[in-house]
Enzyme design. Structure first.
Site, PDB file in Angstrom:
ATOM      1  N   GLN A   1       0.825  -1.217   0.000  1.00 19.44           N
ATOM      2  CA  GLN A   1       0.000   0.000   0.000  1.00 19.44           C
ATOM      3  C   GLN A   1       0.855   1.263   0.000  1.00 19.44           C
ATOM      4  O   GLN A   1       0.327   2.374  -0.037  1.00 19.44           O
ATOM      5  CB  GLN A   1      -0.943   0.003   1.221  1.00 19.44           C
TER       6      GLN A   1
ATOM      7  N   SER B   1       2.980  -4.618  -5.273  1.00 21.35           N
ATOM      8  CA  SER B   1       1.968  -5.158  -6.175  1.00 21.35           C
ATOM      9  C   SER B   1       1.562  -4.099  -7.199  1.00 21.35           C
ATOM     10  O   SER B   1       1.261  -2.957  -6.833  1.00 21.35           O
ATOM     11  CB  SER B   1       0.753  -5.575  -5.348  1.00 21.35           C
ATOM     12  N   ALA B   2       1.529  -4.519  -8.476  1.00 24.84           N
ATOM     13  CA  ALA B   2       1.295  -3.561  -9.557  1.00 24.84           C
ATOM     14  C   ALA B   2      -0.106  -2.969  -9.562  1.00 24.84           C
ATOM     15  O   ALA B   2      -0.306  -1.807  -9.895  1.00 24.84           O
ATOM     16  CB  ALA B   2       1.548  -4.260 -10.897  1.00 24.84           C
ATOM     17  N   HIS B   3      -1.101  -3.783  -9.146  1.00 24.87           N
ATOM     18  CA  HIS B   3      -2.477  -3.312  -9.349  1.00 24.87           C
ATOM     19  C   HIS B   3      -2.942  -2.306  -8.307  1.00 24.87           C
ATOM     20  O   HIS B   3      -4.069  -1.830  -8.356  1.00 24.87           O
ATOM     21  CB  HIS B   3      -3.445  -4.493  -9.481  1.00 24.87           C
TER      22      HIS B   3
ATOM     23  N   THR C   1       7.529 -18.185 -17.948  1.00 21.81           N
ATOM     24  CA  THR C   1       7.669 -17.095 -18.923  1.00 21.81           C
ATOM     25  C   THR C   1       7.210 -15.786 -18.299  1.00 21.81           C
ATOM     26  O   THR C   1       6.145 -15.715 -17.686  1.00 21.81           O
ATOM     27  CB  THR C   1       6.825 -17.414 -20.187  1.00 21.81           C
TER      28      THR C   1
ATOM     29  N   CYS D   1     -10.228  -9.442   0.400  1.00 21.86           N
ATOM     30  CA  CYS D   1     -10.406 -10.871   0.675  1.00 21.86           C
ATOM     31  C   CYS D   1     -11.472 -11.089   1.738  1.00 21.86           C
ATOM     32  O   CYS D   1     -12.030 -12.165   1.843  1.00 21.86           O
ATOM     33  CB  CYS D   1      -9.095 -11.476   1.156  1.00 21.86           C
TER      34      CYS D   1
HETATM   35  C1  LIG Z   1      -1.127  -5.003   2.310  1.00 24.06           C
HETATM   36  C2  LIG Z   1      -1.332  -6.007   1.226  1.00 24.06           C
HETATM   37  N1  LIG Z   1      -0.478  -7.032   1.110  1.00 24.06           N
HETATM   38  C3  LIG Z   1      -0.610  -7.955   0.148  1.00 24.06           C
HETATM   39  C4  LIG Z   1      -1.614  -7.893  -0.776  1.00 24.06           C
HETATM   40  C5  LIG Z   1      -1.710  -8.936  -1.859  1.00 24.06           C
HETATM   41  O1  LIG Z   1      -1.328  -8.393  -3.092  1.00 24.06           O
HETATM   42  P1  LIG Z   1      -1.633  -9.119  -4.478  1.00 24.06           P
HETATM   43  O2  LIG Z   1      -3.039  -8.801  -4.832  1.00 24.06           O
HETATM   44  O3  LIG Z   1      -0.643  -8.519  -5.441  1.00 24.06           O
HETATM   45  O4  LIG Z   1      -1.382 -10.561  -4.289  1.00 24.06           O
HETATM   46  C6  LIG Z   1      -2.533  -6.837  -0.703  1.00 24.06           C
HETATM   47  C7  LIG Z   1      -3.671  -6.761  -1.650  1.00 24.06           C
HETATM   48  O5  LIG Z   1      -4.797  -6.504  -1.255  1.00 24.06           O
HETATM   49  C8  LIG Z   1      -2.382  -5.865   0.320  1.00 24.06           C
HETATM   50  O6  LIG Z   1      -3.229  -4.836   0.445  1.00 24.06           O
END
Ligand SMILES: Cc1ncc(COP(=O)(O)O)c(C=O)c1O
Length: 390
Positions: A185, A205-207, A243, A331
């Protein structure tokens, strides 16, 4: 025009994922349409793709201030976290080991820790205070001769609290224990200082930054080792076979570059919007609680608990009103149980079922915030007992 604008919806769930930045999309399209080769192929198409991956790695190393060979491309932060925690376990000769983490980590960390517990390792889950901040003094006391890893996130995805990772890193360093930080974050929102944090491992994380889902980054400091975590090829120096997601890697690199370019101004802008949202809700609604540290908090994250309401009904009503919000980590959405973070900060019983996380981002406007304030007031008044006529 971005998706949610077309739909006239207000998207305030940037901590779950972000819309793709059109500039990022533009940059990666060439890799999908023209230089689509497999980086391991010897022909020109393949070599162009290889060169794109190499350039991306060099650029990312420059942007987050590390060395190229300290970076491993992954499918996301969850994979990277698994690689570090499970890798620590698999490469240890000891039958028993110990990991220190906090009660407010992302489920990727907590579930890896539980897996290690099921194999006979011991865990210490450090408590946090009511703002969600862990105490480095507790970490000092928790470290034992058999501690193999300390895992403390930088910024919490649910309530936004920023943990004292610099102190954590110093304690881990002094004890000679590797330190993993989840900076998912943070990148693009806060300064990421791997060296001054003494981070042995960090994940991104890219997204969360305007690039694609399914791409992430693992930083492994050069003095650290992890066993290969995906077998079947020589990609990523044999550490992670498969890949490469070339377009995803290039998109992530562009997203990091763009985010860092305007990070300071953007966070000032977003913080103002968040303050206005908080003030608008607090001055119009009784019996609400804002969680997260009042100062050491992500500029974009506002976690609000509404007394005597249920997150599920709140989220449904927000959605019907055209507002996308969440009650915590993606989640956990769909579950009516208070999240582990809400439990850890000890939110009072009457508040902890009615939590909403507003997470703002690059496309959030002042007009949207005004409309969200008004709609939130309407929703909460309507849902509260005896409030139908309000
Ligand atoms: C603090 C944190 N760690 C890990 C993740 C997991 O990331 P990814 O979606 O790239 O697996 C998230 C995604 O919600 C996150 O907010």
């Amino acid at each position: 025009m971005a998706y949610e604008k077309m739909k006239k919806r207000v998207y305030l769930d940037y901590n779950a994922t972000t819309p793709i930045d059109p500039r990022v999309l533009e940059t990666s399209q060439h890799l999908l349409k023209v230089d689509f080769g497999n980086p391991s192929s010897l022909h020109r198409e393949g070599q162009r793709a290889r060169s794109a991956v190499n350039q991306a790695r060099a650029e990312l190393a420059r942007l987050i201030d590390c060395e190229e060979n300290e970076l491993v491309f992954t499918s996301g932060a969850t994979e990277a976290i698994n690689a570090v925690i499970l890798g620590t376990y698999y490469q240890s000769d000891a039958i028993r080991g110990h990991v220190v983490t906090t009660q407010v980590e992302h489920p990727a960390v907590l579930e890896c820790c539980r897996f290690l517990e099921s194999r006979g390792w011991q865990m210490t889950y450090l408590a946090v205070d009511s703002h969600g901040t862990m105490d480095p003094g507790d970490l000092k006391k928790a470290i034992r001769p058999d501690t193999r890893l300390v895992s403390v996130m930088h910024a919490n995805n649910e309530i936004g609290t920023i943990e004292p990772v610099e102190e954590v890193g110093a304690i881990a360093l002094e004890a000679g224990v590797p330190f993993l930080t989840d900076a998912v974050q943070s990148l693009g929102r806060l300064p990421v200082k791997l060296a001054s944090w003494n981070a042995s491992f960090a994940v991104f994380s890219a997204h969360k930054m305007g690039a694609f889902k399914g791409t992430g980054l693992l930083y492994i400091r050069r003095d650290q080792n992890l066993p290969p975590f995906i077998l079947g090829g020589e990609q990523e120096r044999g550490q992670r076979a498969g890949t490469e997601n070339v377009a995803g890697i290039v998109a992530m690199t562009e997203a990091v570059r763009l985010s860092l370019e305007c990070q300071t101004e953007e966070m000032v802008r977003v913080q103002k919007l968040k303050c206005r949202l908080q003030e608008g809700l607090q001055s119009n609604l009784d019996s609400i609680r804002v969680s997260g540290h009042p100062e050491h908090c992500l500029a974009n994250t506002l976690h609000v608990a509404f007394q005597d309401l249920e997150a599920e009904e709140l989220l449904m009503n927000f959605d019907l009103a055209g507002i996308a919000v969440s009650n915590g980590s993606a989640c956990n959405s769909g579950s009516v149980q208070p999240s582990h973070v809400v439990e850890a900060i000890g939110l009072a019983e009457r508040f902890k079922r009615g939590t909403v996380r507003f997470s703002l981002g690059r496309e959030t406007t002042a007009e949207e915030i005004e409309s969200v304030i008004q709609k939130t007031i309407d929703i909460v008044r309507r849902l509260r007992p005896g409030g139908a006529s309000c």
